[in-house]
Write a protein that holds these residues in place. Structure first.
Motif, PDB file in Angstrom:
ATOM      1  N   GLY A 225       6.283  -1.820  12.488  1.00 33.62           N
ATOM      2  CA  GLY A 225       6.993  -1.322  11.439  1.00 33.62           C
ATOM      3  C   GLY A 225       7.087  -2.064  10.592  1.00 33.62           C
ATOM      4  N   ALA A 226       7.170  -3.124  10.671  1.00 31.67           N
ATOM      5  CA  ALA A 226       7.065  -4.160   9.250  1.00 31.67           C
ATOM      6  C   ALA A 226       6.541  -3.921   8.273  1.00 31.67           C
ATOM      7  CB  ALA A 226       7.130  -5.646  10.161  1.00 31.67           C
ATOM      8  N   MET A 227       5.046  -4.527   8.968  1.00 30.50           N
ATOM      9  CA  MET A 227       3.763  -3.611   8.283  1.00 30.50           C
ATOM     10  C   MET A 227       3.313  -2.351   7.387  1.00 30.50           C
ATOM     11  SD  MET A 227       1.222  -5.975   8.230  1.00 30.50           S
ATOM     12  CE  MET A 227      -0.195  -4.588   7.920  1.00 30.50           C
ATOM     13  N   GLU A 228       4.426  -1.253   8.136  1.00 29.83           N
ATOM     14  CA  GLU A 228       5.023   0.277   7.341  1.00 29.83           C
ATOM     15  C   GLU A 228       5.563  -0.931   5.766  1.00 29.83           C
ATOM     16  OE1 GLU A 228       5.991   2.705   9.750  1.00 29.83           O
ATOM     17  OE2 GLU A 228       4.007   2.900  10.773  1.00 29.83           O
ATOM     18  N   GLY A 229       6.693  -1.768   5.924  1.00 31.84           N
ATOM     19  CA  GLY A 229       7.302  -1.659   4.743  1.00 31.84           C
ATOM     20  C   GLY A 229       6.856  -2.435   4.141  1.00 31.84           C
ATOM     21  N   LEU A 230       5.398  -2.792   3.974  1.00 29.00           N
ATOM     22  CA  LEU A 230       4.718  -2.869   2.922  1.00 29.00           C
ATOM     23  C   LEU A 230       3.620  -2.352   1.809  1.00 29.00           C
ATOM     24  CD1 LEU A 230       3.458  -6.227   5.004  1.00 29.00           C
ATOM     25  CD2 LEU A 230       4.991  -6.230   3.741  1.00 29.00           C
ATOM     26  N   ASP A 231       3.249  -3.310   0.844  1.00 28.18           N
ATOM     27  CA  ASP A 231       2.467  -1.661  -0.042  1.00 28.18           C
ATOM     28  C   ASP A 231       1.085  -1.548   0.457  1.00 28.18           C
ATOM     29  OD1 ASP A 231       0.678  -3.928  -1.941  1.00 28.18           O
ATOM     30  OD2 ASP A 231       2.712  -4.283  -1.950  1.00 28.18           O
ATOM     31  N   GLU A 232       0.314  -0.478   0.272  1.00 33.98           N
ATOM     32  CA  GLU A 232      -0.644  -0.441   0.928  1.00 33.98           C
ATOM     33  C   GLU A 232      -1.826  -2.061   0.364  1.00 33.98           C
ATOM     34  OE1 GLU A 232      -4.343   2.721   0.126  1.00 33.98           O
ATOM     35  OE2 GLU A 232      -2.913   3.365  -0.815  1.00 33.98           O
ATOM     36  N   ARG A 233      -1.971  -2.156  -0.344  1.00 31.89           N
ATOM     37  CA  ARG A 233      -2.912  -3.317  -1.102  1.00 31.89           C
ATOM     38  C   ARG A 233      -2.537  -4.967   0.187  1.00 31.89           C
ATOM     39  NH1 ARG A 233      -3.211  -6.321  -6.665  1.00 31.89           N
ATOM     40  NH2 ARG A 233      -1.098  -6.401  -6.698  1.00 31.89           N
ATOM     41  N   SER A 234      -1.164  -4.541  -0.074  1.00 27.28           N
ATOM     42  CA  SER A 234      -0.655  -6.617   1.068  1.00 27.28           C
ATOM     43  C   SER A 234      -0.773  -5.715   2.407  1.00 27.28           C
ATOM     44  CB  SER A 234       0.860  -5.749   1.078  1.00 27.28           C
ATOM     45  OG  SER A 234       1.431  -6.783  -0.287  1.00 27.28           O
ATOM     46  N   ARG A 235      -0.572  -4.326   2.914  1.00 30.70           N
ATOM     47  CA  ARG A 235      -1.103  -4.221   4.539  1.00 30.70           C
ATOM     48  C   ARG A 235      -2.805  -4.536   4.687  1.00 30.70           C
ATOM     49  NH1 ARG A 235       1.806   0.819   3.659  1.00 30.70           N
ATOM     50  NH2 ARG A 235       0.101   1.469   3.520  1.00 30.70           N
ATOM     51  N   ASP A 236      -3.395  -3.755   3.658  1.00 32.42           N
ATOM     52  CA  ASP A 236      -5.033  -4.246   3.761  1.00 32.42           C
ATOM     53  C   ASP A 236      -5.202  -5.788   3.642  1.00 32.42           C
ATOM     54  OD1 ASP A 236      -7.701  -2.527   4.156  1.00 32.42           O
ATOM     55  OD2 ASP A 236      -7.602  -3.687   1.614  1.00 32.42           O
ATOM     56  N   ILE A 237      -4.973  -6.590   2.939  1.00 30.97           N
ATOM     57  CA  ILE A 237      -5.453  -7.739   3.135  1.00 30.97           C
ATOM     58  C   ILE A 237      -5.048  -8.447   3.839  1.00 30.97           C
ATOM     59  CG2 ILE A 237      -4.459 -10.541   1.469  1.00 30.97           C
ATOM     60  CD1 ILE A 237      -4.186  -8.519  -0.735  1.00 30.97           C
ATOM     61  N   LEU A 238      -3.230  -7.877   4.855  1.00 30.49           N
ATOM     62  CA  LEU A 238      -2.955  -8.533   5.693  1.00 30.49           C
ATOM     63  C   LEU A 238      -4.415  -8.255   7.223  1.00 30.49           C
ATOM     64  CD1 LEU A 238       1.091  -9.090   5.729  1.00 30.49           C
ATOM     65  CD2 LEU A 238      -0.589 -11.186   5.470  1.00 30.49           C
ATOM     66  N   ALA A 239      -4.191  -6.867   7.363  1.00 32.40           N
ATOM     67  CA  ALA A 239      -5.106  -6.885   7.945  1.00 32.40           C
ATOM     68  C   ALA A 239      -6.774  -7.043   7.986  1.00 32.40           C
ATOM     69  CB  ALA A 239      -4.967  -4.807   8.141  1.00 32.40           C
ATOM     70  N   SER A 240      -7.316  -7.300   6.076  1.00 33.91           N
ATOM     71  CA  SER A 240      -8.444  -7.764   6.596  1.00 33.91           C
ATOM     72  C   SER A 240      -8.377  -9.278   7.144  1.00 33.91           C
ATOM     73  CB  SER A 240      -8.632  -7.347   4.956  1.00 33.91           C
ATOM     74  OG  SER A 240      -9.330  -5.749   4.962  1.00 33.91           O
ATOM     75  N   ARG A 241      -7.569 -10.227   7.038  1.00 32.00           N
ATOM     76  CA  ARG A 241      -7.786 -11.528   6.929  1.00 32.00           C
ATOM     77  C   ARG A 241      -7.120 -11.684   8.287  1.00 32.00           C
ATOM     78  NH1 ARG A 241      -9.718 -15.307   4.888  1.00 32.00           N
ATOM     79  NH2 ARG A 241      -7.284 -16.150   4.521  1.00 32.00           N
ATOM     80  N   TRP A 242      -6.427 -10.957   9.041  1.00 34.64           N
ATOM     81  CA  TRP A 242      -5.681 -11.724  10.496  1.00 34.64           C
ATOM     82  C   TRP A 242      -6.447 -10.452  11.502  1.00 34.64           C
ATOM     83  CZ3 TRP A 242      -4.466 -16.412   9.680  1.00 34.64           C
ATOM     84  CH2 TRP A 242      -3.972 -16.551   8.859  1.00 34.64           C
ATOM     85  N   LEU A 243      -6.502  -9.191  11.268  1.00 31.26           N
ATOM     86  CA  LEU A 243      -5.885  -8.666  12.200  1.00 31.26           C
ATOM     87  C   LEU A 243      -7.486  -7.195  12.365  1.00 31.26           C
ATOM     88  CD1 LEU A 243      -3.098  -6.330  11.707  1.00 31.26           C
ATOM     89  CD2 LEU A 243      -2.828  -7.997  12.993  1.00 31.26           C
ATOM     90  N   SER A 244      -8.705  -7.336  11.443  1.00 30.81           N
ATOM     91  CA  SER A 244      -9.543  -7.299  11.989  1.00 30.81           C
ATOM     92  C   SER A 244     -10.332  -8.109  12.832  1.00 30.81           C
ATOM     93  CB  SER A 244     -10.427  -6.915  10.499  1.00 30.81           C
ATOM     94  OG  SER A 244     -12.327  -6.353  10.680  1.00 30.81           O
ATOM     95  N   GLU A 245     -11.782  -7.514  13.382  1.00 31.13           N
ATOM     96  CA  GLU A 245     -12.926  -8.349  13.803  1.00 31.13           C
ATOM     97  C   GLU A 245     -13.108  -8.442  13.504  1.00 31.13           C
ATOM     98  OE1 GLU A 245     -14.612  -5.935  16.518  1.00 31.13           O
ATOM     99  OE2 GLU A 245     -12.466  -5.390  17.992  1.00 31.13           O
ATOM    100  N   GLU A 246     -14.039  -8.759  12.346  1.00 30.99           N
ATOM    101  CA  GLU A 246     -14.689  -9.386  11.104  1.00 30.99           C
ATOM    102  C   GLU A 246     -13.687  -9.314   9.978  1.00 30.99           C
ATOM    103  OE1 GLU A 246     -17.964  -7.043  10.362  1.00 30.99           O
ATOM    104  OE2 GLU A 246     -19.244  -6.931  12.019  1.00 30.99           O
ATOM    105  N   LYS A 247     -13.269 -10.832  10.193  1.00 35.88           N
ATOM    106  CA  LYS A 247     -11.891 -11.004   8.738  1.00 35.88           C
ATOM    107  C   LYS A 247     -13.628 -11.026   7.811  1.00 35.88           C
ATOM    108  CE  LYS A 247      -9.276 -13.129  12.038  1.00 35.88           C
ATOM    109  NZ  LYS A 247      -9.840 -12.500  13.508  1.00 35.88           N
ATOM    110  N   GLN A 248     -12.375 -10.383   6.597  1.00 40.06           N
ATOM    111  CA  GLN A 248     -12.736 -11.498   5.091  1.00 40.06           C
ATOM    112  C   GLN A 248     -12.296 -12.108   4.460  1.00 40.06           C
ATOM    113  OE1 GLN A 248     -11.497  -6.885   3.766  1.00 40.06           O
ATOM    114  NE2 GLN A 248     -14.057  -6.947   3.020  1.00 40.06           N
ATOM    115  N   THR A 249     -13.251 -12.485   3.639  1.00 38.83           N
ATOM    116  CA  THR A 249     -12.707 -14.542   3.186  1.00 38.83           C
ATOM    117  C   THR A 249     -11.861 -13.510   2.077  1.00 38.83           C
ATOM    118  OG1 THR A 249     -14.006 -14.371   1.862  1.00 38.83           O
ATOM    119  CG2 THR A 249     -14.539 -15.188   3.707  1.00 38.83           C
ATOM    120  N   LEU A 250     -11.225 -14.498   1.404  1.00 37.76           N
ATOM    121  CA  LEU A 250     -10.516 -14.125   0.007  1.00 37.76           C
ATOM    122  C   LEU A 250     -11.332 -13.942  -1.167  1.00 37.76           C
ATOM    123  CD1 LEU A 250      -8.560 -17.589   0.041  1.00 37.76           C
ATOM    124  CD2 LEU A 250      -7.410 -14.949   0.497  1.00 37.76           C
ATOM    125  N   HIS A 251     -12.120 -14.136  -1.090  1.00 36.65           N
ATOM    126  CA  HIS A 251     -13.287 -14.013  -2.540  1.00 36.65           C
ATOM    127  C   HIS A 251     -14.224 -12.222  -2.090  1.00 36.65           C
ATOM    128  CE1 HIS A 251     -13.264 -18.058  -4.128  1.00 36.65           C
ATOM    129  NE2 HIS A 251     -13.328 -18.851  -2.994  1.00 36.65           N
TER     130      HIS A 251
END
Length: 284
Positions: A225-251
């Motif tokens: 529910g808290a994630m849904e309160g974020l904008d799409e880009r912020s959700r994608d950044i958090l998901a890519s950095r912390w929730l994905s099995e293959e985490k993406q780097t800042l670059h």
């Protein structure tokens, strides 16, 4: 230096007394003999020379091992570990330095015995840090009486050995404790003193398991529910950095959104703060 099949040492079999008697009958090498054998070994890899060096110094290992009788470990095992240290010393001994082999080997012999004692003295390791290991082999010699140290003695030992008073107190407590079998029962079933008889395992309680599962499901629902309160880009950044099995780097995310890595880091930080705020409100 090699051991095993390549370097056969003829050790007497039978009792420790027989071994000790046989070892003490091996002639002690003169300084010149020792130097010639060491040169042969290091120059020509002469294993027979190495064997003679080791055999002639086994008596010293026995003498050193006897100094560790107070730890309740088998003397034969201590001698065996000391022999391993002696072999390592022979491998590293440089005859050109001008010192006798035993002067060099003492360190290696004691080091192997120390490691063995620390591994086997108690079921649970009593010395893990460098300061604790230093204390382990000095604390007994520092005691002036039976019983616990008083504050003055603690401070004296700490200053002498270069450790903190807290480390001295902790090590004294560890060394004074005894191992207790977890599930050892007496013949009399009414007299059960093992920890297994009185320690509770709340982790397996059905109510605790259910509560933990409900709590995890609740927090997961609130996180979504808290994630849904974020904008799409912020959700994608958090998901890519912390929730994905293959985490993406800042670059990688910076390339994806056409911004700098520093900007991605700022967006990630802001999104994290919003999540924490939302979850905090939900807990309240």
């Amino acid at each position: 230096m090699t051991t095993g099949k390549e370097l056969q040492l003829t050790f007497p079999t039978g009792s420790l007394e027989a071994y000790t008697s046989a070892v003490t009958n091996i002639p002690v090498l003169s300084a010149e003999e020792e130097r010639e054998l060491a040169i042969r070994y290091h120059r020509d890899s002469d294993l027979d020379a190495a064997r003679q060096l080791i055999m002639s110094h086994l008596r010293f290992v026995i003498h050193i091992a006897r100094g560790y009788n107070g730890y309740g470990l088998a003397q034969a095992d201590l001698i065996q570990e000391g022999n391993v240290g002696l072999m390592k010393a022979v491998k590293r001994f440089d005859p050109s330095v001008g010192v006798r082999l035993i002067s060099f080997a003492v360190h290696w012999i004691k080091a192997e015995i120390h490691e063995y004692i620390l591994r086997n003295w108690r079921i649970v390791k009593v010395a893990t840090t460098k300061a604790q290991r230093k204390l382990f082999f000095n604390l007994r010699n520092s005691k002036k009486r039976l019983g616990w140290f008083n504050r003055e003695e603690v401070n004296t030992v700490a200053e002498t050995l270069g450790v903190s008073p807290e480390t001295v107190v902790e090590m004294e407590s560890r060394m004074s404790g005894q191992d207790v079998a977890f599930d050892l029962r007496d013949d009399d079933e009414d007299n059960v003193t093992a920890p297994a008889s009185y320690l509770r395992d709340d982790a397996a309680e059905p109510s605790s398991l259910l509560e933990a599962a409900d709590s995890e499901a609740f927090m997961l629902e609130k996180l979504q529910g808290a994630m849904e309160g974020l904008d799409e880009r912020s959700r994608d950044i958090l998901a890519s950095r912390w929730l994905s099995e293959e985490k993406q780097t800042l670059h990688e995310l910076a390339d994806k959104y056409g911004v700098s890595a520093e900007r991605i880091r700022q967006l990630e930080k802001n999104a994290m703060n919003k999540l924490k705020g939302s979850l905090g409100e939900l807990r309240a």
